[in-house]
Design a protein around this motif. Structure first.
Motif, PDB file in Angstrom:
ATOM      1  N   VAL A 208     -68.778  49.679  -5.626  1.00 22.06           N
ATOM      2  CA  VAL A 208     -68.256  50.187  -3.945  1.00 22.06           C
ATOM      3  C   VAL A 208     -69.659  50.802  -3.612  1.00 22.06           C
ATOM      4  CG1 VAL A 208     -67.132  52.132  -2.760  1.00 22.06           C
ATOM      5  CG2 VAL A 208     -65.963  50.753  -4.745  1.00 22.06           C
ATOM      6  N   VAL A 209     -69.815  50.518  -2.310  1.00 21.82           N
ATOM      7  CA  VAL A 209     -71.234  50.795  -1.681  1.00 21.82           C
ATOM      8  C   VAL A 209     -71.271  52.323  -1.237  1.00 21.82           C
ATOM      9  CG1 VAL A 209     -72.880  50.356   0.395  1.00 21.82           C
ATOM     10  CG2 VAL A 209     -71.646  48.280  -1.024  1.00 21.82           C
ATOM     11  N   CYS A 210     -70.313  52.628  -0.342  1.00 21.66           N
ATOM     12  CA  CYS A 210     -70.163  53.834   0.028  1.00 21.66           C
ATOM     13  C   CYS A 210     -68.583  54.283   0.393  1.00 21.66           C
ATOM     14  CB  CYS A 210     -71.074  54.221   1.181  1.00 21.66           C
ATOM     15  SG  CYS A 210     -70.582  53.448   2.610  1.00 21.66           S
ATOM     16  N   ASN A 211     -68.732  55.785   0.543  1.00 20.81           N
ATOM     17  CA  ASN A 211     -67.459  56.258   1.207  1.00 20.81           C
ATOM     18  C   ASN A 211     -67.693  57.050   2.319  1.00 20.81           C
ATOM     19  OD1 ASN A 211     -65.813  55.488  -1.376  1.00 20.81           O
ATOM     20  ND2 ASN A 211     -66.266  57.116  -2.444  1.00 20.81           N
ATOM     21  N   ASN A 218     -63.335  50.157  -0.037  1.00 24.50           N
ATOM     22  CA  ASN A 218     -62.775  48.970  -0.654  1.00 24.50           C
ATOM     23  C   ASN A 218     -63.832  47.767  -0.632  1.00 24.50           C
ATOM     24  OD1 ASN A 218     -62.271  48.298   1.957  1.00 24.50           O
ATOM     25  ND2 ASN A 218     -60.091  47.504   1.196  1.00 24.50           N
ATOM     26  N   ASN A 219     -64.870  48.064  -0.619  1.00 26.15           N
ATOM     27  CA  ASN A 219     -66.132  46.860  -0.689  1.00 26.15           C
ATOM     28  C   ASN A 219     -66.411  46.558  -2.048  1.00 26.15           C
ATOM     29  OD1 ASN A 219     -67.690  49.186  -1.167  1.00 26.15           O
ATOM     30  ND2 ASN A 219     -68.246  49.141   0.927  1.00 26.15           N
ATOM     31  N   GLY A 220     -66.053  46.659  -2.973  1.00 24.04           N
ATOM     32  CA  GLY A 220     -66.539  46.138  -4.424  1.00 24.04           C
ATOM     33  C   GLY A 220     -66.097  44.818  -4.431  1.00 24.04           C
ATOM     34  N   GLY A 250     -62.598  43.228  -1.728  1.00 27.47           N
ATOM     35  CA  GLY A 250     -62.195  44.140  -1.154  1.00 27.47           C
ATOM     36  C   GLY A 250     -61.351  45.219  -2.164  1.00 27.47           C
ATOM     37  N   LEU A 251     -62.395  45.320  -3.335  1.00 25.24           N
ATOM     38  CA  LEU A 251     -61.771  46.121  -4.495  1.00 25.24           C
ATOM     39  C   LEU A 251     -62.407  47.675  -4.412  1.00 25.24           C
ATOM     40  CD1 LEU A 251     -62.608  43.836  -7.517  1.00 25.24           C
ATOM     41  CD2 LEU A 251     -60.606  43.909  -6.120  1.00 25.24           C
ATOM     42  N   THR A 252     -61.446  48.558  -4.646  1.00 25.09           N
ATOM     43  CA  THR A 252     -61.635  50.038  -4.890  1.00 25.09           C
ATOM     44  C   THR A 252     -62.194  50.373  -6.338  1.00 25.09           C
ATOM     45  OG1 THR A 252     -59.321  50.699  -5.307  1.00 25.09           O
ATOM     46  CG2 THR A 252     -60.009  50.764  -2.868  1.00 25.09           C
ATOM     47  N   ILE A 274     -65.267  48.650 -11.815  1.00 26.20           N
ATOM     48  CA  ILE A 274     -66.037  48.816 -10.215  1.00 26.20           C
ATOM     49  C   ILE A 274     -66.295  50.244 -10.262  1.00 26.20           C
ATOM     50  CG2 ILE A 274     -65.757  48.581  -7.999  1.00 26.20           C
ATOM     51  CD1 ILE A 274     -66.044  45.881  -9.464  1.00 26.20           C
ATOM     52  N   SER A 275     -67.358  50.809 -10.292  1.00 26.69           N
ATOM     53  CA  SER A 275     -67.611  52.163 -10.152  1.00 26.69           C
ATOM     54  C   SER A 275     -67.676  52.601  -8.764  1.00 26.69           C
ATOM     55  CB  SER A 275     -69.083  52.436 -10.832  1.00 26.69           C
ATOM     56  OG  SER A 275     -69.093  52.238 -12.051  1.00 26.69           O
ATOM     57  N   ASP A 276     -67.530  53.907  -8.411  1.00 23.18           N
ATOM     58  CA  ASP A 276     -67.444  54.423  -7.052  1.00 23.18           C
ATOM     59  C   ASP A 276     -68.910  54.768  -6.518  1.00 23.18           C
ATOM     60  OD1 ASP A 276     -66.100  55.416  -4.811  1.00 23.18           O
ATOM     61  OD2 ASP A 276     -65.054  56.819  -5.971  1.00 23.18           O
ATOM     62  N   ALA A 277     -68.829  54.978  -5.315  1.00 24.36           N
ATOM     63  CA  ALA A 277     -70.106  55.266  -4.761  1.00 24.36           C
ATOM     64  C   ALA A 277     -70.409  56.599  -5.096  1.00 24.36           C
ATOM     65  CB  ALA A 277     -70.243  55.023  -3.211  1.00 24.36           C
ATOM     66  N   LEU A 278     -71.915  56.807  -5.300  1.00 26.48           N
ATOM     67  CA  LEU A 278     -72.272  58.100  -5.621  1.00 26.48           C
ATOM     68  C   LEU A 278     -72.121  59.108  -4.411  1.00 26.48           C
ATOM     69  CD1 LEU A 278     -75.541  57.141  -7.489  1.00 26.48           C
ATOM     70  CD2 LEU A 278     -73.454  57.774  -8.325  1.00 26.48           C
ATOM     71  N   ALA A 279     -71.717  60.301  -4.573  1.00 25.41           N
ATOM     72  CA  ALA A 279     -71.371  61.154  -3.814  1.00 25.41           C
ATOM     73  C   ALA A 279     -72.804  61.718  -3.322  1.00 25.41           C
ATOM     74  CB  ALA A 279     -70.518  62.334  -4.233  1.00 25.41           C
ATOM     75  N   PHE A 280     -72.927  62.278  -2.242  1.00 25.71           N
ATOM     76  CA  PHE A 280     -74.187  62.786  -1.595  1.00 25.71           C
ATOM     77  C   PHE A 280     -73.894  63.921  -0.655  1.00 25.71           C
ATOM     78  CE2 PHE A 280     -73.543  59.491   1.372  1.00 25.71           C
ATOM     79  CZ  PHE A 280     -73.951  59.989   2.487  1.00 25.71           C
TER      80      PHE A 280
END
Length: 308
Positions: A208-211, A218-220, A250-252, A274-280
């Motif tokens: 996943v690119v970003c939240n 859901n762009n994984g 379209g994967l989360t 599929i890993s989540d986007a890194l929080a920042f």
């Protein structure tokens, strides 16, 4: 008495070590004999016969055999050979390169040779021969390249000293006056023979690119890559849309499984995470305008943004 018992045991241990060493040395000698190199193979133009044809090659494993990627097993390669003549052929031999390709596309090769003088090739029939024993790494694909096929006339093989025996055909001493392995003209050449391997698979993915403020993205994506088995392949992902293409979109963030099915209904499950986007977080540090003068407002204010 105790000292005598200890010495007796030590003598037994020493004797066992000697016996094991002798066995290992004999085994090593046997390996050296079986791995003995052949004389140079004859020029391709010398192999003019077209009596035999390899119509299939596969590992001698159960249907839909599965093993863990990277696991190594010893297994024979079976060659299916069509004898196109009207005569029995008691001996068949081959030599070539075994090409191994792993899931990352890395290729290694090794020289291999095999021979059978026990089964024979009946006239006008396809015969399956177990030719060589290989170390198969699960998840790799195999093919034989630059393959020389050799066979003999119909003379019976009664022992290793027979003219048509494997021991003679693949002997280091079986040479022509020019120094080549003496198999022509009863030989043929095939540039490549695919060795069928069990269905396996690997995968590639993008996390996943970003939240954003709207929640998780859901762009994984994930792609299942089949190998071995027999085409065509079908795919079934266990995501909420039950996608049926090699690449799921379209994967989360989460764990996913794709079941690959080949033409023979053999299946193989590919696992993907599929890993989540890194929080920042971000913070801003302002610097105020220093002063104003007769010319108007100064323009030396600034804002420094720090992202962590």
């Amino acid at each position: 008495m105790e000292d005598i018992t200890i010495r007796s045991q030590q003598n037994k241990n020493w004797l066992c070590r000697v016996i094991i060493l002798i066995i290992l040395l004999g085994y090593s000698s046997s390996l050296s004999l079986h791995s003995q190199e052949l004389p140079p193979l004859p020029p391709p133009g010398d192999c003019v016969s077209n009596d035999l044809e390899v119509v299939d090659a596969f590992l001698d494993l159960d249907d839909c055999f599965q093993c863990e990627e990277g696991q190594v097993i010893k297994v024979p390669i079976i060659l299916s050979i069509f004898n196109k003549t009207q005569s029995f052929r008691p001996t068949f031999a081959f030599a070539g390169q075994l090409e191994v390709t792993d899931a990352e596309g890395n290729v290694t090769t090794e020289f291999v040779k095999g021979c059978d003088d026990q089964v024979g090739l009946p006239a006008g029939e396809i015969t399956e021969l177990s030719t060589i024993l290989v170390d198969y790494t699960c998840g790799t694909t195999l093919r034989l390249t630059d393959v020389y096929l050799a066979w003999t006339d119909a003379s019976k093989v009664t022992g290793d000293d027979s003219k048509n025996s494997c021991a003679n055909l693949l002997s280091i001493d079986n040479k022509t006056p020019a120094g080549f392995l003496d198999i022509s003209p009863k030989c043929g050449i095939e540039p490549a023979i695919i060795v069928r391997t069990p269905l396996a698979g690997s995968s590639t993915f993008t996390d996943v690119v970003c939240n954003d403020d709207n929640g998780p993205s859901n762009n994984g994506t994930a792609t299942a890559i089949p190998s071995g088995g027999e085409e065509p392949y079908t795919y079934l992902w266990d995501d909420s849309n039950a996608q049926t293409t090699a690449t799921a979109t379209g994967l989360t963030a989460g764990n996913y499984t794709c079941t690959i099915t080949d033409k023979n209904n053999c299946t193989f499950d590919v696992q993907v995470t599929i890993s989540d986007a890194l929080a920042f977080s971000a913070s801003a540090t302002p610097t105020d305008v220093s002063c104003n003068d007769d010319d108007g407002n100064a323009a030396d204010g600034a804002i420094a943004v720090e992202v962590t």
